[in-house]
Design an enzyme around this catalytic site. Structure first.
Site, PDB file in Angstrom:
ATOM      1  N   LYS A 153       0.816  -1.211   0.000  1.00  0.00           N
ATOM      2  CA  LYS A 153       0.000   0.000   0.000  1.00  0.00           C
ATOM      3  C   LYS A 153       0.863   1.280   0.000  1.00  0.00           C
ATOM      4  CE  LYS A 153      -2.268  -1.756   3.516  1.00  0.00           C
ATOM      5  NZ  LYS A 153      -1.958  -3.190   3.398  1.00  0.00           N
ATOM      6  N   ASP A 173       9.796  -6.515  -5.050  1.00  0.00           N
ATOM      7  CA  ASP A 173       8.808  -7.103  -4.146  1.00  0.00           C
ATOM      8  C   ASP A 173       8.647  -8.556  -4.568  1.00  0.00           C
ATOM      9  OD1 ASP A 173       6.230  -7.873  -2.911  1.00  0.00           O
ATOM     10  OD2 ASP A 173       5.996  -5.740  -2.492  1.00  0.00           O
ATOM     11  N   SER A 229      10.132   1.985   7.230  1.00  0.00           N
ATOM     12  CA  SER A 229       9.381   0.737   7.437  1.00  0.00           C
ATOM     13  C   SER A 229       9.591   0.209   8.862  1.00  0.00           C
ATOM     14  CB  SER A 229       9.704  -0.295   6.362  1.00  0.00           C
ATOM     15  OG  SER A 229      11.049  -0.670   6.400  1.00  0.00           O
ATOM     16  N   ARG A 230      10.643  -0.526   9.100  1.00  0.00           N
ATOM     17  CA  ARG A 230      10.968  -0.976  10.452  1.00  0.00           C
ATOM     18  C   ARG A 230      12.482  -0.908  10.622  1.00  0.00           C
ATOM     19  NH1 ARG A 230       6.605   0.013  11.683  1.00  0.00           N
ATOM     20  NH2 ARG A 230       4.992  -1.290  12.620  1.00  0.00           N
ATOM     21  N   ASP A 254      13.238   7.009   9.912  1.00  0.00           N
ATOM     22  CA  ASP A 254      12.092   7.296  10.790  1.00  0.00           C
ATOM     23  C   ASP A 254      11.930   6.168  11.801  1.00  0.00           C
ATOM     24  OD1 ASP A 254       9.785   8.867  11.568  1.00  0.00           O
ATOM     25  OD2 ASP A 254       8.550   7.266  10.709  1.00  0.00           O
ATOM     26  N   GLU A 259      14.753   1.323  18.718  1.00  0.00           N
ATOM     27  CA  GLU A 259      14.025   2.571  18.978  1.00  0.00           C
ATOM     28  C   GLU A 259      13.176   2.545  20.238  1.00  0.00           C
ATOM     29  OE1 GLU A 259      11.624   2.679  15.315  1.00  0.00           O
ATOM     30  OE2 GLU A 259       9.821   2.493  16.561  1.00  0.00           O
ATOM     31  N   HIS A 291       9.748   7.942  14.421  1.00  0.00           N
ATOM     32  CA  HIS A 291       8.616   7.106  14.018  1.00  0.00           C
ATOM     33  C   HIS A 291       7.342   7.957  13.868  1.00  0.00           C
ATOM     34  CE1 HIS A 291       7.400   2.645  14.005  1.00  0.00           C
ATOM     35  NE2 HIS A 291       6.528   3.327  13.297  1.00  0.00           N
TER      36      HIS A 291
END
Ligand code: NAI
Length: 329
Positions: A153, A173, A229-230, A254, A259, A291
């Site tokens: 998405k 992907d 993302s992570r 981010d 974190e 984040h």
């Protein structure tokens, strides 16, 4: 109907309080995160509501189970902080799979543009009445190549936004989407051809430390990486080496693997014990945000609505509720 919320900040109340009242739900907001010591606070509730850095491992789930909690509401999309295997059959676990892919993609693009044009440095300089532009030179994005890893998405919105930039867009992907205006290539080819790389894949065994010494070695000299993302997608020591050796042109994060000790908190008066985070923050070409890619009015309202609707669907015993990750027996 009662929900105990963990890891809450004042802004969580903005939408959850009025929307819960509308639905006749009683909510308790705890600032503390969910962990072995705090799980007991949920006693007497029908559900707990948790966020990205709450810890729902086997030990915590065991306690929640013992105190009669049957439903866990994730007010986020990712669920790598919850032991889904252990939860299966014991809990209804529901999440918010999509709240505003645009919010995250727009933020990733903002990071890319800010870092590339040194807005983070210019902002500080001019506030200090330093109007020199030495060292602020960026790169014109038009004509360059942008790699998008993960075309779900958020990745799809990112590709959509990039259409106006006059760039070549590469994508990777394992499940390509038909008709996407990007060229699907292998991960290795994406890394080696891109000037800018933006990550939009989930954290899985396959994606953990996907950015490592080897893959950084494949990248173009001066490549700019954006990770919204992570954190654990990136092997931080390898990233630091990539920056020290000037292989990488810049990094915007981010999210960060470790974190949970820091992000969302004010640690400005503390001694920071994480040497890798501290080192990252010394580089002029590193931009770290806490984040916040999801953090828009629209996205937070949508998160609250979906989370509460998930809860109501379970409490009403709907046979096939949406957004379910696993069900209690
Ligand atoms: P999504 O599930 O729609 O898309 C993820 C895509 O990644 C899928 O197309 C999947 O096939 C692909 N993928 C899976 N394994 C892959 C691999 N090994 N390599 C490349 N791609 C792979 O998820 P969505 O909504 O686009 O979100 C992506 C991620 O963004 C989430 O998993 C979450 O970690 C992160 N996120 C971050 C936020 C923030 O505030 N920083 C907010 C929301 C999500």
């Amino acid at each position: 109907m009662k929900i105990a919320f963990y890891d809450t900040k004042p802004y969580d109340r903005l939408w959850f309080e009025p929307l819960a009242r509308e639905r006749g739900i009683y909510v308790t907001f705890y600032e503390t995160r969910l962990n072995k010591d705090t799980a007991i606070l949920a006693s007497g509730n029908d559900a707990v509501c948790i966020f990205v850095n709450d810890d729902a491992d086997e030990d915590v789930l065991w306690i929640l189970n013992k105190i009669g909690i049957k439903t866990i509401l994730l007010r986020c999309a990712g669920f790598d902080n919850l032991d889904l295997k252990y939860a299966e059959g014991k809990f209804n676990v529901l999440r918010v799979p999509s709240y505003s892919p645009a919010a995250v993609a727009e933020f990733a693009l903002t990071l890319l543009m800010s870092l590339n044009r040194n807005i983070h440095k210019a902002y500080q300089r001019t506030r200090d009445f330093n109007f020199s532009i030495n060292g602020l030179m960026g790169t014109t994005i038009r004509g360059k190549t942008v790699g998008v890893v993960g075309t779900g998405k958020i990745g799809q919105v990112m590709i959509d936004l990039l259409q106006g930039f006059g760039v070549d867009i590469l994508a990777f992907d394992p499940y390509p989407v038909e008709g996407l205006k990007a060229e699907y290539v292998s991960k290795e080819e994406l890394f080696s051809r891109s000037d800018f790389i933006s990550f939009h894949c989930p954290l899985t065994d396959d994606t953990k430390h996907m950015v490592n010494a080897e893959t950084i070695g494949l990248m173009k000299d001066g490549a700019i990486i954006v990770n919204t993302s992570r954190g654990a997608i990136v092997d931080t020591p390898a990233l630091i080496e990539g920056l020290k050796s000037k292989k990488l042109g810049g990094v915007a994060l981010d999210v960060y693997e470790e974190e949970d000790e820091y992000f969302f908190e004010d640690r400005s008066n503390d001694i920071i014990s994480d040497d890798e985070l501290s080192r990252l923050l010394t580089f002029p070409n590193v931009l770290v945000t806490s984040h916040q890619a999801f953090f828009t009015k629209e996205a937070t309202k949508s998160i609250a609505e979906t989370t509460l609707n998930n809860f109501v669907a379970i409490m009403k015993g709907e046979p096939d509720p949406k957004n379910v990750l696993c069900r209690a027996e």
